[in-house]
Design a protein around this motif. Sequence first.
Motif, PDB file in Angstrom:
ATOM      1  N   ASN A 170      41.194  78.505   8.011  1.00 41.26           N
ATOM      2  CA  ASN A 170      39.989  78.165   8.757  1.00 41.26           C
ATOM      3  C   ASN A 170      39.483  76.752   8.485  1.00 41.26           C
ATOM      4  OD1 ASN A 170      39.866  80.689   9.987  1.00 41.26           O
ATOM      5  ND2 ASN A 170      38.702  81.577   8.287  1.00 41.26           N
ATOM      6  N   THR A 171      40.108  76.058   7.566  1.00 40.48           N
ATOM      7  CA  THR A 171      39.668  74.698   7.238  1.00 40.48           C
ATOM      8  C   THR A 171      40.400  73.681   8.110  1.00 40.48           C
ATOM      9  OG1 THR A 171      41.338  74.397   5.504  1.00 40.48           O
ATOM     10  CG2 THR A 171      39.235  75.392   4.857  1.00 40.48           C
ATOM     11  N   TYR A 172      39.860  72.489   8.167  1.00 33.78           N
ATOM     12  CA  TYR A 172      40.487  71.425   8.936  1.00 33.78           C
ATOM     13  C   TYR A 172      39.887  70.090   8.518  1.00 33.78           C
ATOM     14  CZ  TYR A 172      36.156  71.668  11.631  1.00 33.78           C
ATOM     15  OH  TYR A 172      34.829  71.673  11.981  1.00 33.78           O
ATOM     16  N   ALA A 173      40.568  69.017   8.893  1.00 37.32           N
ATOM     17  CA  ALA A 173      40.079  67.661   8.630  1.00 37.32           C
ATOM     18  C   ALA A 173      40.767  66.707   9.598  1.00 37.32           C
ATOM     19  CB  ALA A 173      40.349  67.268   7.180  1.00 37.32           C
ATOM     20  N   LYS A 174      40.268  65.479   9.657  1.00 32.05           N
ATOM     21  CA  LYS A 174      40.866  64.456  10.515  1.00 32.05           C
ATOM     22  C   LYS A 174      40.984  63.161   9.730  1.00 32.05           C
ATOM     23  CE  LYS A 174      38.853  66.322  14.781  1.00 32.05           C
ATOM     24  NZ  LYS A 174      37.951  66.048  15.929  1.00 32.05           N
ATOM     25  N   VAL A 175      42.063  62.447  10.007  1.00 30.69           N
ATOM     26  CA  VAL A 175      42.286  61.145   9.381  1.00 30.69           C
ATOM     27  C   VAL A 175      42.397  60.083  10.471  1.00 30.69           C
ATOM     28  CG1 VAL A 175      43.986  59.737   8.155  1.00 30.69           C
ATOM     29  CG2 VAL A 175      43.351  61.971   7.250  1.00 30.69           C
ATOM     30  N   TYR A 176      41.668  58.977  10.278  1.00 32.19           N
ATOM     31  CA  TYR A 176      41.767  57.814  11.157  1.00 32.19           C
ATOM     32  C   TYR A 176      42.331  56.679  10.303  1.00 32.19           C
ATOM     33  CZ  TYR A 176      38.614  60.664  13.962  1.00 32.19           C
ATOM     34  OH  TYR A 176      38.057  61.687  14.678  1.00 32.19           O
ATOM     35  N   TRP A 177      43.582  56.301  10.597  1.00 32.13           N
ATOM     36  CA  TRP A 177      44.321  55.374   9.737  1.00 32.13           C
ATOM     37  C   TRP A 177      44.352  53.986  10.364  1.00 32.13           C
ATOM     38  CZ3 TRP A 177      50.241  56.026   8.423  1.00 32.13           C
ATOM     39  CH2 TRP A 177      50.602  55.088   7.446  1.00 32.13           C
ATOM     40  N   GLU A 180      46.223  48.055   9.612  1.00 36.19           N
ATOM     41  CA  GLU A 180      46.048  46.621   9.390  1.00 36.19           C
ATOM     42  C   GLU A 180      45.204  46.335   8.158  1.00 36.19           C
ATOM     43  OE1 GLU A 180      44.533  44.694  12.814  1.00 36.19           O
ATOM     44  OE2 GLU A 180      46.295  45.105  14.060  1.00 36.19           O
ATOM     45  N   SER A 181      44.224  47.182   7.884  1.00 38.13           N
ATOM     46  CA  SER A 181      43.344  46.965   6.722  1.00 38.13           C
ATOM     47  C   SER A 181      43.682  47.900   5.554  1.00 38.13           C
ATOM     48  CB  SER A 181      41.881  47.167   7.130  1.00 38.13           C
ATOM     49  OG  SER A 181      41.670  48.494   7.593  1.00 38.13           O
ATOM     50  N   ASP A 182      44.794  48.637   5.678  1.00 40.18           N
ATOM     51  CA  ASP A 182      45.241  49.539   4.606  1.00 40.18           C
ATOM     52  C   ASP A 182      44.144  50.508   4.169  1.00 40.18           C
ATOM     53  OD1 ASP A 182      47.762  48.446   4.550  1.00 40.18           O
ATOM     54  OD2 ASP A 182      47.271  46.979   3.004  1.00 40.18           O
ATOM     55  N   ARG A 183      43.536  51.173   5.135  1.00 35.42           N
ATOM     56  CA  ARG A 183      42.499  52.133   4.803  1.00 35.42           C
ATOM     57  C   ARG A 183      42.518  53.279   5.805  1.00 35.42           C
ATOM     58  NH1 ARG A 183      36.858  49.163   6.839  1.00 35.42           N
ATOM     59  NH2 ARG A 183      37.595  48.703   8.958  1.00 35.42           N
ATOM     60  N   ILE A 184      42.000  54.415   5.362  1.00 36.83           N
ATOM     61  CA  ILE A 184      41.822  55.547   6.249  1.00 36.83           C
ATOM     62  C   ILE A 184      40.363  55.991   6.181  1.00 36.83           C
ATOM     63  CG2 ILE A 184      44.212  56.326   5.971  1.00 36.83           C
ATOM     64  CD1 ILE A 184      43.141  58.547   4.136  1.00 36.83           C
ATOM     65  N   PHE A 185      39.925  56.603   7.262  1.00 37.96           N
ATOM     66  CA  PHE A 185      38.622  57.264   7.274  1.00 37.96           C
ATOM     67  C   PHE A 185      38.885  58.755   7.382  1.00 37.96           C
ATOM     68  CE2 PHE A 185      37.594  53.004   8.604  1.00 37.96           C
ATOM     69  CZ  PHE A 185      36.392  52.749   7.954  1.00 37.96           C
ATOM     70  N   LEU A 186      38.438  59.483   6.386  1.00 33.22           N
ATOM     71  CA  LEU A 186      38.652  60.927   6.347  1.00 33.22           C
ATOM     72  C   LEU A 186      37.394  61.644   6.817  1.00 33.22           C
ATOM     73  CD1 LEU A 186      40.144  63.545   5.516  1.00 33.22           C
ATOM     74  CD2 LEU A 186      39.172  63.213   3.214  1.00 33.22           C
ATOM     75  N   ASP A 187      37.543  62.443   7.879  1.00 30.09           N
ATOM     76  CA  ASP A 187      36.453  63.305   8.347  1.00 30.09           C
ATOM     77  C   ASP A 187      36.717  64.695   7.763  1.00 30.09           C
ATOM     78  OD1 ASP A 187      34.606  64.855   9.602  1.00 30.09           O
ATOM     79  OD2 ASP A 187      35.122  64.265  11.643  1.00 30.09           O
ATOM     80  N   ALA A 188      35.955  65.031   6.707  1.00 30.73           N
ATOM     81  CA  ALA A 188      36.185  66.270   5.969  1.00 30.73           C
ATOM     82  C   ALA A 188      35.128  67.332   6.263  1.00 30.73           C
ATOM     83  CB  ALA A 188      36.231  65.981   4.471  1.00 30.73           C
TER      84      ALA A 188
END
Length: 267
Positions: A170-177, A180-188
Amino acid sequence: MDIKAYIESGILELYVAGSLSDQENQEVYNLMQQHPEILQEVLEIEAAIIKLTASTSREDNNKILQSIKDALGFNSNTTKVVSITKPKYNWITYSGWAASILLAAGLFWTVNQNKQLESDIKISKTQESLLEFQIESSKNSLKEANTLISVLRDDNITKVQLAGQGNFANTYAKVYWDKESDRIFLDAAGLPEPPEGKVYQMWSLKLNPLAPTSLGTIDDFKADANKIFEIKNANDSEAFGITLEPTGGSASPTMEQLYTLGVVSST
């Protein structure tokens, strides 16, 4: 840091009472800036002390007034006959004694008012610090929101869906990678709050052969209302996963506690 245990330790009561050293006061003040729960607890303690002080002051003043009445004989219900003999003490003596009592009462009231003023000033400074903290947080939140909006609208950003696994379907998450800037945004937002003594840990994965690389632990998961975290990632990731690990993280993922997993699309 266990915020609940720190609050229950009694050090905040000593801080409000002014019984700590300068160094300890500074430590408490720094923690107030970092943890809104500690700042709120200090405000509540000070408010309770002010309320108690005000109640006690009224009671003590009533007692002092009653003692003056008793000394001057104003509380007797019987009618007194004035003696024609010379009294042992004249009215000047009584007046002097009453004046002393009134002076003591006045001094008590003055000291009490000074303490009240000091407490009010301290609360005012604390509330000012809280306001500054809230303003700064708002500025940071706005900056983060603008950054996130630009990321979401960027077609070059790689979006990865992380689906729930096993017992955590039932869990989930999203990653926006942002490569170019070597970073991700994690929507947890799809993850529950971790239990005490546990933290979520983010992993970058190579699939063949399977090789996980830790991207760090999410230590401020509970404190972050938006549940969006910026994480450095300079890896050539083929997948991302999130596991639940002991506080401090693990050298390798605990597969029995794998909450979400998502493969990076090759397109």
